[in-house]
Design a protein around this motif. Sequence first.
Motif, PDB file in Angstrom:
ATOM      1  N   UNK A   1      -3.188  24.463 -23.166  1.00  0.00           N
ATOM      2  CA  UNK A   1      -2.778  24.724 -24.550  1.00  0.00           C
ATOM      3  C   UNK A   1      -3.955  24.774 -25.522  1.00  0.00           C
ATOM      4  N   UNK A   2      -5.127  24.358 -25.070  1.00  0.00           N
ATOM      5  CA  UNK A   2      -6.316  24.369 -25.922  1.00  0.00           C
ATOM      6  C   UNK A   2      -7.136  25.653 -25.764  1.00  0.00           C
ATOM      7  N   UNK A   3      -6.677  26.555 -24.925  1.00  0.00           N
ATOM      8  CA  UNK A   3      -7.472  27.725 -24.561  1.00  0.00           C
ATOM      9  C   UNK A   3      -7.989  28.516 -25.762  1.00  0.00           C
ATOM     10  N   UNK A   4      -7.114  28.932 -26.646  1.00  0.00           N
ATOM     11  CA  UNK A   4      -7.540  29.762 -27.776  1.00  0.00           C
ATOM     12  C   UNK A   4      -8.475  29.001 -28.719  1.00  0.00           C
ATOM     13  N   UNK A   5      -8.090  27.776 -29.066  1.00  0.00           N
ATOM     14  CA  UNK A   5      -8.898  26.984 -30.006  1.00  0.00           C
ATOM     15  C   UNK A   5     -10.266  26.627 -29.451  1.00  0.00           C
ATOM     16  N   UNK A   6     -10.295  26.171 -28.205  1.00  0.00           N
ATOM     17  CA  UNK A   6     -11.568  25.768 -27.607  1.00  0.00           C
ATOM     18  C   UNK A   6     -12.468  26.974 -27.337  1.00  0.00           C
ATOM     19  N   UNK A   7     -11.879  28.112 -27.033  1.00  0.00           N
ATOM     20  CA  UNK A   7     -12.698  29.314 -26.844  1.00  0.00           C
ATOM     21  C   UNK A   7     -13.413  29.661 -28.143  1.00  0.00           C
ATOM     22  N   UNK A   8     -12.703  29.547 -29.263  1.00  0.00           N
ATOM     23  CA  UNK A   8     -13.300  29.786 -30.582  1.00  0.00           C
ATOM     24  C   UNK A   8     -14.401  28.770 -30.862  1.00  0.00           C
ATOM     25  N   UNK A   9     -14.126  27.496 -30.568  1.00  0.00           N
ATOM     26  CA  UNK A   9     -15.114  26.442 -30.805  1.00  0.00           C
ATOM     27  C   UNK A   9     -16.323  26.603 -29.886  1.00  0.00           C
ATOM     28  N   UNK A  10     -16.101  27.109 -28.687  1.00  0.00           N
ATOM     29  CA  UNK A  10     -17.209  27.352 -27.767  1.00  0.00           C
ATOM     30  C   UNK A  10     -18.174  28.377 -28.328  1.00  0.00           C
ATOM     31  N   UNK A  11     -17.639  29.419 -28.929  1.00  0.00           N
ATOM     32  CA  UNK A  11     -18.484  30.454 -29.531  1.00  0.00           C
ATOM     33  C   UNK A  11     -19.247  29.895 -30.727  1.00  0.00           C
ATOM     34  N   UNK A  12     -18.575  29.060 -31.514  1.00  0.00           N
ATOM     35  CA  UNK A  12     -19.243  28.427 -32.656  1.00  0.00           C
ATOM     36  C   UNK A  12     -20.389  27.535 -32.171  1.00  0.00           C
ATOM     37  N   UNK A  13     -20.140  26.803 -31.104  1.00  0.00           N
ATOM     38  CA  UNK A  13     -21.143  25.889 -30.552  1.00  0.00           C
ATOM     39  C   UNK A  13     -22.372  26.653 -30.078  1.00  0.00           C
ATOM     40  N   UNK A  14     -22.149  27.735 -29.350  1.00  0.00           N
ATOM     41  CA  UNK A  14     -23.264  28.533 -28.831  1.00  0.00           C
ATOM     42  C   UNK A  14     -24.077  29.153 -29.964  1.00  0.00           C
ATOM     43  N   UNK A  15     -23.391  29.522 -31.038  1.00  0.00           N
ATOM     44  CA  UNK A  15     -24.091  30.104 -32.196  1.00  0.00           C
ATOM     45  C   UNK A  15     -24.935  29.043 -32.906  1.00  0.00           C
ATOM     46  N   UNK A  16     -24.401  27.832 -32.992  1.00  0.00           N
ATOM     47  CA  UNK A  16     -25.112  26.741 -33.670  1.00  0.00           C
ATOM     48  C   UNK A  16     -26.257  26.193 -32.824  1.00  0.00           C
ATOM     49  N   UNK A  17     -26.156  26.373 -31.504  1.00  0.00           N
ATOM     50  CA  UNK A  17     -27.185  25.856 -30.590  1.00  0.00           C
ATOM     51  C   UNK A  17     -27.665  26.976 -29.666  1.00  0.00           C
TER      52      UNK A  17
END
Length: 265
Positions: free
Chosen positions: A52-68
């Motif tokens: 159930x976290x798939x969509x949200x965590x995928x978005x957060x993963x992209x944010x994380x990679x951009x920030x780091x």
Amino acid sequence: MLQVTGAGAAALLTLSACGSSDSDSGSSSDSTASDSADKKVTGTVTVFAAASLKESFTTLGKQFEKAHPGTKVTFSFGGSDSLAASITGGAPADVFAAASPKTMKIVTDKGDAAGSPSTFVRNQLEIATLPGNPDKVASLKDLTKSGLKVVLCDKTVPCGAAAQKALDASRLKLTPVSYEQDVKSALTKVELKEADAAVVYKTDVKAAGDKVEGVDFPESADAVNDYPITLLKDAPNSAAAKAFIELVKSADGQKVLTEAGFLKP
């Protein structure tokens, strides 16, 4: 001459001390810079997370990679019980985000969590029907209608356990056409019109858009699931794992999750 010599020696000692102090300061500064460099987040962080976290965590993963820059977040989404079993079986992972404290306990009981897990969001059930709700499902009781094809998550999966809790509280008996291993699989049955309805999470109904229609039911308030997250003890990349968990729990992370329909902890 002795007095002058003494004063001169004192001056030399003072200068020596200042030099030593400056040297220590520089060494300390260099050490701090070195520590900071050591703490730079790099590499791959592997996250095991409830379906159930798939969509949200995928978005957060992209944010994380951009920030780091230089990092990569890889996900394994599925039923929390299956993910927990994989972790206790030795599967390499850095972070575990479960859809219930019960499934998280599988990991903590085996000593595979680093520290105590913390709840970062909550989720509530909803009935997913075919678009337009052609079967006029308006309540949990309506799912017991004869001839209605209903899908539930397996009872060992958090969404299935929550659905059963709601059914038990309502004293309803429901025999589904199938039990699915995770909430996405249950929802897919309705999207493909292989089932008339499924009991899933509000977040999954929202993520599906116009592929399904959501029906609220009051009993869902008695079966809200807490979602815990933890750093894993043998995390291959603990620094990146900690940074990802911080993002999830931050204001920015919570914004992404609440916009997806999750409830605040």
